[in-house]
Design an enzyme around this catalytic site. Structure first.
Site, short mmCIF file in Angstrom:
data_model
loop_
_atom_site.label_atom_id
_atom_site.label_comp_id
_atom_site.label_asym_id
_atom_site.label_seq_id
_atom_site.Cartn_x
_atom_site.Cartn_y
_atom_site.Cartn_z
N ARG A 51 -34.47 14.34 32.84
CA ARG A 51 -34.84 14.97 31.56
C ARG A 51 -34.24 14.67 30.21
O ARG A 51 -34.96 14.24 29.31
CB ARG A 51 -34.66 16.60 31.74
CG ARG A 51 -35.74 17.32 31.97
CD ARG A 51 -35.30 18.65 32.87
NE ARG A 51 -34.28 18.01 33.75
CZ ARG A 51 -34.86 17.92 34.90
NH1 ARG A 51 -36.00 17.90 35.13
NH2 ARG A 51 -34.11 17.12 36.07
N THR A 52 -32.89 14.59 30.35
CA THR A 52 -32.11 14.37 29.30
C THR A 52 -32.35 13.20 28.36
O THR A 52 -32.86 12.85 27.19
CB THR A 52 -30.64 14.59 29.24
OG1 THR A 52 -30.48 15.86 29.91
CG2 THR A 52 -29.84 14.45 27.89
N LYS A 80 -18.47 -4.11 35.18
CA LYS A 80 -17.56 -5.43 34.96
C LYS A 80 -15.96 -4.93 34.57
O LYS A 80 -14.86 -5.74 34.50
CB LYS A 80 -18.01 -6.39 33.97
CG LYS A 80 -18.96 -7.06 34.64
CD LYS A 80 -19.63 -8.10 33.21
CE LYS A 80 -20.90 -8.74 33.47
NZ LYS A 80 -21.35 -9.49 32.55
N ARG A 101 -24.20 9.84 28.01
CA ARG A 101 -23.65 10.55 29.13
C ARG A 101 -22.92 9.93 29.84
O ARG A 101 -22.82 8.91 30.26
CB ARG A 101 -25.15 11.20 29.99
CG ARG A 101 -24.48 11.86 31.21
CD ARG A 101 -25.64 12.44 31.89
NE ARG A 101 -26.29 13.49 31.39
CZ ARG A 101 -27.24 14.28 31.86
NH1 ARG A 101 -27.53 14.06 33.04
NH2 ARG A 101 -27.62 15.16 31.08
N HIS A 129 -22.65 20.14 27.18
CA HIS A 129 -23.68 19.43 27.13
C HIS A 129 -24.50 20.31 25.66
O HIS A 129 -25.58 21.30 25.85
CB HIS A 129 -24.55 19.71 28.37
CG HIS A 129 -25.86 19.10 28.55
ND1 HIS A 129 -26.38 18.27 27.57
CD2 HIS A 129 -26.53 18.82 29.73
CE1 HIS A 129 -27.44 17.78 28.07
NE2 HIS A 129 -27.62 17.85 29.37
C1 NCD Z 1 -28.03 19.77 33.42
C2 NCD Z 1 -26.90 18.53 33.31
O1 NCD Z 1 -26.93 17.52 33.26
O2 NCD Z 1 -25.92 19.14 33.07
N1 NCD Z 1 -29.31 18.96 33.35
C3 NCD Z 1 -29.90 18.74 32.09
O3 NCD Z 1 -29.43 17.99 31.40
N2 NCD Z 1 -31.01 19.42 32.00
C4 NCD Z 1 -27.94 20.53 34.27
C5 NCD Z 1 -27.74 19.88 35.96
O4 NCD Z 1 -27.74 18.99 36.02
O5 NCD Z 1 -27.67 20.92 36.92
#
Ligand code: NCD
Length: 311
Positions: A51-52, A80, A101, A129
């Site tokens: 999703r993100t 590396k 991320r 997040h």
């Molecule tokens: C969340 C995350 O990555 O923290 N997912 C997301 O970004 N929608 C929640 C999760 O992974 O449980």
């Protein structure tokens, strides 16, 4: 230059502006389809995501911009042995904005210190997040029309769930928000959140173990996945993973106007039978995530003022 590392990097009025802009985009997306022309977003995902990452990419494409990046650390020079600082110094030569991320808490903050373009934290370990929080806020606003006075239940893995930590920080700044923290003893909210945010802010909260008991008083129920990847031992994960399963029977205990949110991915914690309940807002929440990221990219790049002024 502004980065978004922690949701507290944004003031309440900046958050309100982003949510308002997201609302304008939802109302007429075509007005914004060219705002990021010739701009590039790099998505650097050192940890898996569906999703993100895709919502960032979709957001940038919907603004007329371009995207580049990688979706796993193994396919980048991190494999590396390159440091985050060096990767960022290199990538910031190729793009106008970066969404990143990383499994290590604090990595996006380190990146921000080295970057010549804005950095967006798309999740750092079990820490924060912030763009999921913008998504959650937009969803609550569109579903219930307000933040003040809400009783918000957060259920599941409150220890490792980074979305929970950022959401509590954000909602604590609105008036009379009350939290019900529903988790097993082992997955309670960490001290840094409970002490620094809730206790320091004098925010009303309770810690309980029963979802059924909490249900009738909630305006929002924020369900979360038990974060398997952050456990040190599998036996603990297996013991705790099914601590809470939301079912239609439990939904029957809730207010008629309550809303269920979940950042997704869902594993077992919400029965699919709940999906048809009009109070289940988690798939609408996904779409809101794209629009709010469009608004955020525009804000951080200071773009779109002209298009808005013309309206
Ligand atoms: C969340 C995350 O990555 O923290 N997912 C997301 O970004 N929608 C929640 C999760 O992974 O449980």
């Amino acid at each position: 230059m502004k980065h978004l590392i922690d949701i507290m990097d944004l003031s309440v009025s900046e958050i309100d502006e982003i949510l308002e802009l997201a609302g304008e985009i939802i109302a007429s997306p075509e007005d914004f389809s060219d705002v990021c022309r010739k701009k590039k977003l790099a998505t650097l995902f050192f940890e898996p995501s569906t999703r993100t990452r895709l919502s960032f990419e979709s957001a940038m494409l919907s603004l007329g911009g371009n995207v580049l990046g990688f979706s796993e650390a193994q396919s980048s020079s991190a494999a590396k042995g390159e440091s985050v600082s060096d990767t960022i110094r290199v990538v910031s030569c190729y793009c106008d904005i970066i969404a990143m991320r990383h499994p290590k808490e604090g990595a996006p903050l380190v990146a921000a210190m080295k970057s010549s373009v804005p950095i967006i934290n798309a999740g750092d370990g079990g820490h924060n997040h912030p763009t999921q929080t913008l998504t959650d806020l937009l969803t609550i606003k569109r579903e219930l029309g307000r933040f003040s006075g809400l009783t918000v239940g957060l259920c599941g893995d409150l220890k490792f769930g980074r979305t929970v930590h950022s959401l509590i920080s954000a909602l604590s700044r609105y008036e009379n928000v009350k939290f019900v923290l529903i988790s097993p003893e082992e997955l309670k909210l960490p001290e840094f959140n409970r002490k620094e945010v809730l206790e320091r802010g004098g925010i009303a909260y309770s810690e309980v173990t029963s979802l059924e008991d909490a249900m009738p008083e909630l305006d929002v129920l924020y369900m979360t996945r038990v974060q398997k990847e952050r456990f040190f031992n599998e036996a603990d994960y297996l013991r705790l993973r099914d601590s809470y399963i939301l079912t239609p029977e439990k939904m029957a205990l809730a207010k008629e106007n309550m809303r269920v949110l979940h950042p997704l991915p869902r594993v077992n914690e919400i029965s699919v039978a709940v999906d048809e309940d009009p109070r289940a807002a988690y798939f609408r929440q996904v779409l809101n995530g794209k629009f709010v990221r469009m608004a955020l990219i525009m804000k951080l790049l200071s773009l779109g003022e002209k298009e808005r002024a013309q309206k």
